[in-house]
Design a protein around this motif. Sequence first.
Motif, PDB file in Angstrom:
ATOM      1  N   ALA A  28      16.327 -14.280  16.930  1.00 33.55           N
ATOM      2  CA  ALA A  28      16.384 -15.153  18.107  1.00 33.55           C
ATOM      3  C   ALA A  28      16.426 -16.620  17.688  1.00 33.55           C
ATOM      4  O   ALA A  28      17.186 -17.423  18.250  1.00 33.55           O
ATOM      5  CB  ALA A  28      15.188 -14.891  19.022  1.00 33.55           C
ATOM      6  N   LEU A  29      15.633 -16.972  16.699  1.00 32.36           N
ATOM      7  CA  LEU A  29      15.624 -18.351  16.207  1.00 32.36           C
ATOM      8  C   LEU A  29      16.955 -18.704  15.558  1.00 32.36           C
ATOM      9  O   LEU A  29      17.482 -19.806  15.750  1.00 32.36           O
ATOM     10  CB  LEU A  29      14.472 -18.542  15.222  1.00 32.36           C
ATOM     11  N   LEU A  30      17.534 -17.774  14.821  1.00 32.75           N
ATOM     12  CA  LEU A  30      18.845 -18.012  14.224  1.00 32.75           C
ATOM     13  C   LEU A  30      19.891 -18.235  15.315  1.00 32.75           C
ATOM     14  O   LEU A  30      20.712 -19.151  15.224  1.00 32.75           O
ATOM     15  CB  LEU A  30      19.254 -16.840  13.333  1.00 32.75           C
ATOM     16  N   ASP A  31      19.848 -17.421  16.365  1.00 36.13           N
ATOM     17  CA  ASP A  31      20.789 -17.601  17.474  1.00 36.13           C
ATOM     18  C   ASP A  31      20.602 -18.961  18.135  1.00 36.13           C
ATOM     19  O   ASP A  31      21.583 -19.617  18.519  1.00 36.13           O
ATOM     20  CB  ASP A  31      20.640 -16.476  18.503  1.00 36.13           C
ATOM     21  N   GLU A  32      19.348 -19.395  18.265  1.00 36.67           N
ATOM     22  CA  GLU A  32      19.073 -20.724  18.828  1.00 36.67           C
ATOM     23  C   GLU A  32      19.671 -21.812  17.934  1.00 36.67           C
ATOM     24  O   GLU A  32      20.265 -22.769  18.428  1.00 36.67           O
ATOM     25  CB  GLU A  32      17.561 -20.907  18.966  1.00 36.67           C
ATOM     26  N   MET A  33      19.528 -21.656  16.638  1.00 35.72           N
ATOM     27  CA  MET A  33      20.119 -22.630  15.707  1.00 35.72           C
ATOM     28  C   MET A  33      21.637 -22.644  15.838  1.00 35.72           C
ATOM     29  O   MET A  33      22.258 -23.702  15.834  1.00 35.72           O
ATOM     30  CB  MET A  33      19.746 -22.288  14.257  1.00 35.72           C
ATOM     31  N   GLN A  34      22.227 -21.479  15.928  1.00 36.15           N
ATOM     32  CA  GLN A  34      23.682 -21.383  16.010  1.00 36.15           C
ATOM     33  C   GLN A  34      24.218 -22.003  17.304  1.00 36.15           C
ATOM     34  O   GLN A  34      25.333 -22.493  17.344  1.00 36.15           O
ATOM     35  CB  GLN A  34      24.134 -19.926  15.891  1.00 36.15           C
ATOM     36  N   LEU A  39      22.704 -27.930  14.206  1.00 36.16           N
ATOM     37  CA  LEU A  39      22.023 -26.999  13.302  1.00 36.16           C
ATOM     38  C   LEU A  39      22.887 -25.815  12.900  1.00 36.16           C
ATOM     39  O   LEU A  39      22.513 -25.037  12.025  1.00 36.16           O
ATOM     40  CB  LEU A  39      20.734 -26.467  13.963  1.00 36.16           C
ATOM     41  N   ARG A  40      24.029 -25.674  13.516  1.00 38.73           N
ATOM     42  CA  ARG A  40      24.905 -24.517  13.305  1.00 38.73           C
ATOM     43  C   ARG A  40      25.417 -24.453  11.869  1.00 38.73           C
ATOM     44  O   ARG A  40      25.647 -25.455  11.225  1.00 38.73           O
ATOM     45  CB  ARG A  40      26.087 -24.618  14.267  1.00 38.73           C
ATOM     46  N   GLY A  41      25.591 -23.233  11.377  1.00 40.46           N
ATOM     47  CA  GLY A  41      26.247 -23.035  10.092  1.00 40.46           C
ATOM     48  C   GLY A  41      25.366 -23.289   8.884  1.00 40.46           C
ATOM     49  O   GLY A  41      25.826 -23.795   7.871  1.00 40.46           O
ATOM     50  N   ASN A  42      24.106 -22.930   8.963  1.00 41.56           N
ATOM     51  CA  ASN A  42      23.184 -23.120   7.847  1.00 41.56           C
ATOM     52  C   ASN A  42      23.067 -21.805   7.071  1.00 41.56           C
ATOM     53  O   ASN A  42      22.441 -20.853   7.555  1.00 41.56           O
ATOM     54  CB  ASN A  42      21.818 -23.564   8.388  1.00 41.56           C
ATOM     55  N   PRO A  43      23.662 -21.721   5.870  1.00 41.68           N
ATOM     56  CA  PRO A  43      23.607 -20.450   5.133  1.00 41.68           C
ATOM     57  C   PRO A  43      22.179 -20.062   4.743  1.00 41.68           C
ATOM     58  O   PRO A  43      21.876 -18.872   4.654  1.00 41.68           O
ATOM     59  CB  PRO A  43      24.483 -20.695   3.906  1.00 41.68           C
ATOM     60  N   HIS A  44      21.301 -21.052   4.522  1.00 39.25           N
ATOM     61  CA  HIS A  44      19.910 -20.729   4.192  1.00 39.25           C
ATOM     62  C   HIS A  44      19.247 -20.010   5.368  1.00 39.25           C
ATOM     63  O   HIS A  44      18.493 -19.052   5.179  1.00 39.25           O
ATOM     64  CB  HIS A  44      19.128 -21.996   3.830  1.00 39.25           C
ATOM     65  N   ALA A  45      19.547 -20.452   6.582  1.00 35.50           N
ATOM     66  CA  ALA A  45      18.971 -19.808   7.761  1.00 35.50           C
ATOM     67  C   ALA A  45      19.474 -18.373   7.879  1.00 35.50           C
ATOM     68  O   ALA A  45      18.698 -17.462   8.198  1.00 35.50           O
ATOM     69  CB  ALA A  45      19.322 -20.603   9.018  1.00 35.50           C
ATOM     70  N   SER A  71      33.168 -13.027   8.979  1.00 31.98           N
ATOM     71  CA  SER A  71      34.202 -13.256   9.992  1.00 31.98           C
ATOM     72  C   SER A  71      34.457 -14.735  10.257  1.00 31.98           C
ATOM     73  O   SER A  71      35.429 -15.086  10.903  1.00 31.98           O
ATOM     74  CB  SER A  71      33.812 -12.570  11.303  1.00 31.98           C
ATOM     75  N   GLY A  72      33.565 -15.593   9.775  1.00 31.49           N
ATOM     76  CA  GLY A  72      33.704 -17.024  10.024  1.00 31.49           C
ATOM     77  C   GLY A  72      32.976 -17.469  11.275  1.00 31.49           C
ATOM     78  O   GLY A  72      32.896 -18.667  11.562  1.00 31.49           O
ATOM     79  N   GLU A  73      32.429 -16.525  12.026  1.00 28.64           N
ATOM     80  CA  GLU A  73      31.718 -16.841  13.268  1.00 28.64           C
ATOM     81  C   GLU A  73      30.486 -17.719  13.014  1.00 28.64           C
ATOM     82  O   GLU A  73      30.089 -18.491  13.876  1.00 28.64           O
ATOM     83  CB  GLU A  73      31.301 -15.528  13.938  1.00 28.64           C
ATOM     84  N   ALA A  74      29.896 -17.625  11.848  1.00 32.43           N
ATOM     85  CA  ALA A  74      28.648 -18.334  11.559  1.00 32.43           C
ATOM     86  C   ALA A  74      28.853 -19.826  11.315  1.00 32.43           C
ATOM     87  O   ALA A  74      27.918 -20.610  11.409  1.00 32.43           O
ATOM     88  CB  ALA A  74      27.964 -17.710  10.342  1.00 32.43           C
ATOM     89  N   GLY A  75      30.065 -20.221  10.973  1.00 34.95           N
ATOM     90  CA  GLY A  75      30.317 -21.634  10.707  1.00 34.95           C
ATOM     91  C   GLY A  75      29.916 -22.065   9.313  1.00 34.95           C
ATOM     92  O   GLY A  75      29.773 -23.256   9.041  1.00 34.95           O
ATOM     93  N   CYS A  76      29.703 -21.118   8.425  1.00 31.69           N
ATOM     94  CA  CYS A  76      29.380 -21.438   7.035  1.00 31.69           C
ATOM     95  C   CYS A  76      29.909 -20.332   6.135  1.00 31.69           C
ATOM     96  O   CYS A  76      30.209 -19.233   6.594  1.00 31.69           O
ATOM     97  CB  CYS A  76      27.879 -21.627   6.833  1.00 31.69           C
ATOM     98  N   ALA A  77      30.028 -20.663   4.881  1.00 34.31           N
ATOM     99  CA  ALA A  77      30.522 -19.686   3.908  1.00 34.31           C
ATOM    100  C   ALA A  77      29.389 -18.764   3.462  1.00 34.31           C
ATOM    101  O   ALA A  77      28.209 -19.079   3.620  1.00 34.31           O
ATOM    102  CB  ALA A  77      31.104 -20.410   2.702  1.00 34.31           C
TER     103      ALA A  77
END
Length: 187
Positions: A28-34, A39-45, A71-77
């Motif tokens: 849920a927190l990851l979805d909030e970040m995204q 905050l979007r696209g943080n590979p550490h998260a 898929s690229g949906e996350a905004g980070c590699a």
Amino acid sequence: LIASILTHFCAAARKGPAVADFSARALALLDEMQANTALRGNPHAFASAMAACNAAGEPSAALRLFGRLESGEAGCAVSESCLAAALAACGEDHVAAAALFARHPLRTPRAFNAMLGALGRAQQWVTLLALFDRMQAEGLPPDPKALNLAIIAADQVDERRAAALAESLTELRGVAPGARVSVLVDM
């Protein structure tokens, strides 16, 4: 700040009685970040959330997150931490782990160690040794974890090689030749 909270959830998931709750909260927190463009696209998260899912015994959730990265949906590699968490989520399914590993060009010691661990969990000793050899052929010197995994594998299929690898490990650790060492590995 939110990434550090995800890391906390991961640590808590390993200890707490309601581990699935920590996994759900991390997701849920990851979805909030995204949802927040800053905050979007943080590979550490993503790696922390995947680790929380793995620790909570929900590897399929970790693999779904990895799918979002791919898929690229996350905004980070895909980072090496994300790849390592995905390989851990494969558990004993060495075929799925090998497919993930083959799709990603990350050829770091951590990525190789994660794949070696997947092969070790699946008791694919010959394949583990072949990957260990490939790691060295690609110019990555083995670290203690890779050597330990290779020793365990070689001990199953080639005792001479296991002895030679054990000598390499003692040299790497700076232990006198011929001294006995114990091998502990978290696969």
